[in-house]
Scaffold this motif. Structure first.
Motif, mmCIF file in Angstrom:
data_model
loop_
_atom_site.group_PDB
_atom_site.id
_atom_site.type_symbol
_atom_site.label_atom_id
_atom_site.label_comp_id
_atom_site.label_asym_id
_atom_site.label_seq_id
_atom_site.Cartn_x
_atom_site.Cartn_y
_atom_site.Cartn_z
ATOM 1 N N PRO A 195 42.124 175.746 -42.194
ATOM 2 C CA PRO A 195 43.388 175.119 -41.865
ATOM 3 C C PRO A 195 43.839 175.349 -40.539
ATOM 4 O O PRO A 195 44.359 174.591 -40.010
ATOM 5 C CB PRO A 195 44.311 175.740 -42.940
ATOM 6 C CG PRO A 195 43.491 176.175 -44.226
ATOM 7 C CD PRO A 195 42.186 176.399 -43.739
ATOM 8 N N GLU A 196 43.552 176.583 -40.084
ATOM 9 C CA GLU A 196 43.700 176.880 -38.628
ATOM 10 C C GLU A 196 42.976 175.827 -37.846
ATOM 11 O O GLU A 196 43.729 175.527 -36.515
ATOM 12 C CB GLU A 196 43.411 178.256 -38.125
ATOM 13 C CG GLU A 196 43.453 179.431 -39.140
ATOM 14 C CD GLU A 196 43.129 179.628 -40.421
ATOM 15 O OE1 GLU A 196 42.058 178.863 -40.665
ATOM 16 O OE2 GLU A 196 43.846 179.884 -41.327
ATOM 17 N N MET A 197 41.854 175.372 -37.997
ATOM 18 C CA MET A 197 41.213 174.511 -37.091
ATOM 19 C C MET A 197 42.039 173.473 -37.061
ATOM 20 O O MET A 197 42.033 172.461 -36.070
ATOM 21 C CB MET A 197 39.779 174.485 -37.370
ATOM 22 C CG MET A 197 38.929 173.463 -36.517
ATOM 23 S SD MET A 197 37.204 173.384 -36.604
ATOM 24 C CE MET A 197 36.603 174.727 -35.256
ATOM 25 N N ALA A 198 42.258 172.914 -38.290
ATOM 26 C CA ALA A 198 43.075 171.432 -38.521
ATOM 27 C C ALA A 198 44.176 171.425 -37.802
ATOM 28 O O ALA A 198 44.499 170.383 -37.185
ATOM 29 C CB ALA A 198 42.928 171.184 -40.056
ATOM 30 N N ALA A 199 44.835 172.688 -37.918
ATOM 31 C CA ALA A 199 46.164 172.668 -37.208
ATOM 32 C C ALA A 199 46.002 172.540 -35.451
ATOM 33 O O ALA A 199 46.714 171.758 -34.807
ATOM 34 C CB ALA A 199 46.925 174.013 -37.468
ATOM 35 N N ARG A 200 44.906 173.107 -35.167
ATOM 36 C CA ARG A 200 44.637 173.048 -33.664
ATOM 37 C C ARG A 200 44.320 171.743 -33.291
ATOM 38 O O ARG A 200 44.571 171.043 -32.313
ATOM 39 C CB ARG A 200 43.461 173.792 -33.394
ATOM 40 C CG ARG A 200 43.490 175.493 -33.198
ATOM 41 C CD ARG A 200 42.645 175.935 -32.231
ATOM 42 N NE ARG A 200 41.556 176.122 -33.064
ATOM 43 C CZ ARG A 200 40.965 177.108 -33.771
ATOM 44 N NH1 ARG A 200 41.983 178.019 -34.276
ATOM 45 N NH2 ARG A 200 39.874 177.041 -34.472
ATOM 46 N N ARG A 201 43.648 170.714 -34.254
ATOM 47 C CA ARG A 201 43.593 169.486 -34.020
ATOM 48 C C ARG A 201 44.865 168.627 -33.802
ATOM 49 O O ARG A 201 45.024 167.539 -33.024
ATOM 50 C CB ARG A 201 42.486 168.734 -34.883
ATOM 51 C CG ARG A 201 40.938 169.065 -34.909
ATOM 52 C CD ARG A 201 40.277 168.291 -35.990
ATOM 53 N NE ARG A 201 38.814 168.871 -35.986
ATOM 54 C CZ ARG A 201 37.893 168.520 -36.832
ATOM 55 N NH1 ARG A 201 38.515 167.811 -37.777
ATOM 56 N NH2 ARG A 201 36.749 169.121 -36.627
ATOM 57 N N ARG A 202 45.508 168.932 -34.837
ATOM 58 C CA ARG A 202 47.017 168.607 -34.662
ATOM 59 C C ARG A 202 47.489 168.345 -33.402
ATOM 60 O O ARG A 202 48.342 167.662 -32.850
ATOM 61 C CB ARG A 202 47.989 168.826 -35.947
ATOM 62 C CG ARG A 202 49.236 167.995 -36.016
ATOM 63 C CD ARG A 202 50.363 169.106 -36.267
ATOM 64 N NE ARG A 202 49.990 169.826 -37.654
ATOM 65 C CZ ARG A 202 49.885 169.555 -38.932
ATOM 66 N NH1 ARG A 202 49.936 168.360 -39.218
ATOM 67 N NH2 ARG A 202 49.481 170.502 -39.579
ATOM 68 N N VAL A 203 47.718 169.592 -33.218
ATOM 69 C CA VAL A 203 48.161 170.032 -31.683
ATOM 70 C C VAL A 203 47.825 169.265 -30.451
ATOM 71 O O VAL A 203 48.411 168.760 -29.747
ATOM 72 C CB VAL A 203 48.201 171.817 -31.376
ATOM 73 C CG1 VAL A 203 48.820 171.853 -30.147
ATOM 74 C CG2 VAL A 203 49.233 172.365 -32.557
ATOM 75 N N ALA A 204 46.290 169.105 -30.599
ATOM 76 C CA ALA A 204 45.606 168.464 -29.543
ATOM 77 C C ALA A 204 46.138 167.101 -29.629
ATOM 78 O O ALA A 204 46.152 166.496 -28.354
ATOM 79 C CB ALA A 204 44.343 168.517 -29.669
ATOM 80 N N GLN A 205 46.321 166.570 -30.742
ATOM 81 C CA GLN A 205 46.610 165.166 -30.771
ATOM 82 C C GLN A 205 48.351 164.889 -30.649
ATOM 83 O O GLN A 205 48.478 163.879 -30.337
ATOM 84 C CB GLN A 205 46.413 164.687 -32.174
ATOM 85 C CG GLN A 205 46.129 163.201 -32.237
ATOM 86 C CD GLN A 205 45.709 162.598 -33.595
ATOM 87 O OE1 GLN A 205 44.405 162.980 -34.074
ATOM 88 N NE2 GLN A 205 46.801 162.110 -34.491
ATOM 89 N N GLY A 206 48.994 166.082 -30.470
ATOM 90 C CA GLY A 206 50.670 165.887 -30.434
ATOM 91 C C GLY A 206 51.103 165.217 -31.480
ATOM 92 O O GLY A 206 52.216 164.567 -31.311
ATOM 93 N N ALA A 207 50.650 165.485 -32.597
ATOM 94 C CA ALA A 207 51.164 164.444 -33.703
ATOM 95 C C ALA A 207 52.333 165.480 -34.565
ATOM 96 O O ALA A 207 52.365 166.568 -34.280
ATOM 97 C CB ALA A 207 50.208 163.994 -34.931
ATOM 98 N N ALA A 208 53.304 164.815 -34.849
ATOM 99 C CA ALA A 208 54.596 165.550 -35.525
ATOM 100 C C ALA A 208 53.978 165.637 -37.040
ATOM 101 O O ALA A 208 53.678 164.611 -37.479
ATOM 102 C CB ALA A 208 55.809 164.704 -35.670
#
Ligand SMILES: Nc1ncnc2c1ncn2[C@@H]1O[C@H](COP(=O)(O)OP(=O)(O)OP(=O)(O)O)[C@@H](O)[C@H]1O
Ligand SMILES: [Mg+2]
Length: 214
Positions: free
Chosen positions: A142-155
């Motif tokens: 989940p931590e890596m998935a969260a990093r991808r979300r942040v990189a994409q700037g998605a809400a």
């Protein structure tokens, strides 16, 4: 259940594991091979199911009860099975489905803690017992998935706003489900490069397609 001649492939994994990315790459390869493909996403994929999706993902719906949640997901699924998936299978298409009932087992069962026997019963009722031929589980921390979300700037949507422990339970749940249904599951390390994953997925699918159609 009626005999079907198509191929039913589902993609599972937590948010940002790469499901939509891999589905899009696989669709392109299948189309190049001249196969008839239907891509659908869950919840959604029909006019009625998309309306249910907006209720489910609405960040204002904090009050949505756990039982209401599982029935809404299952209602959307029943509709897409009847309206899209079964007819496409009967026409011999390859169906690529972005989430299916394993998501309900992982999120509502393992994540929320609803009784797994009841979840299985609801899943099988919602789908008339239609199981995927192949399920790809894109397994990721989940931590890596969260990093991808942040990189994409998605809400984050309503489900994504759940605490980290929830996503950890969902991940572990998926792994347990994959062990129980190992005949149809292919577990992939979703931290790998996109093209490596796509090549492995294509190899698995290629083996199920008659040589005349490759
Ligand atoms: N193998 C990979 N390595 C690095 N980044 C990736 C990989 N696969 C996908 N991504 C990136 O991670 C993000 C999420 O990918 P994608 O939308 O395919 O995930 P998803 O599982 O469909 O997520 P959701 O459940 O939220 O729809 C995108 O920005 C995508 O470009
Ligand atoms: Mg997606």
């Amino acid at each position: 259940m009626a005999e079907t001649k198509g191929l039913f492939v589902t993609f599972e994994g937590i948010d940002f594991s790469g499901k939509t990315t891999q589905i899009s790459l696989l669709r392109d390869r299948l189309l190049e091979a001249g196969l008839d493909v239907l891509v659908v996403r869950e919840p959604g994929g029909t006019a009625i199911s998309e309306k249910i999706r907006t209720i489910l993902l609405d960040r204002d719906h904090d009050a949505l009860s756990e039982r209401a949640e599982i029935f809404l997901y299952s209602a959307a699924r029943a509709q897409i099975v009847d309206e899209q998936i079964v007819p496409a299978l009967q026409q011999g298409k390859v169906i690529l489905c972005d989430r299916y009932f394993d998501s309900t087992t992982a999120y509502q069962g393992y994540g929320r803690g609803l009784d797994l026997t009841i979840v299985d019963t609801i899943n099988s009722f919602a789908t008339n017992g239609l199981e995927p031929d192949i399920t790809f589980l894109l397994d990721i921390a989940p931590e890596m998935a969260a990093r991808r979300r942040v990189a994409q700037g998605a809400a984050p949507d309503r489900m994504e706003l759940q605490a980290g422990a929830f996503h950890q339970r969902v991940r572990e749940g998926y792994l347990q489900i994959s062990r129980k249904h190992s005949h149809r599951f292919r577990v992939l390390d979703a931290a790998r490069a996109t093209q490596d994953l796509a090549a492995e997925i294509w190899e698995t699918i290629r083996q199920t397609i008659p040589p005349s159609q490759q």
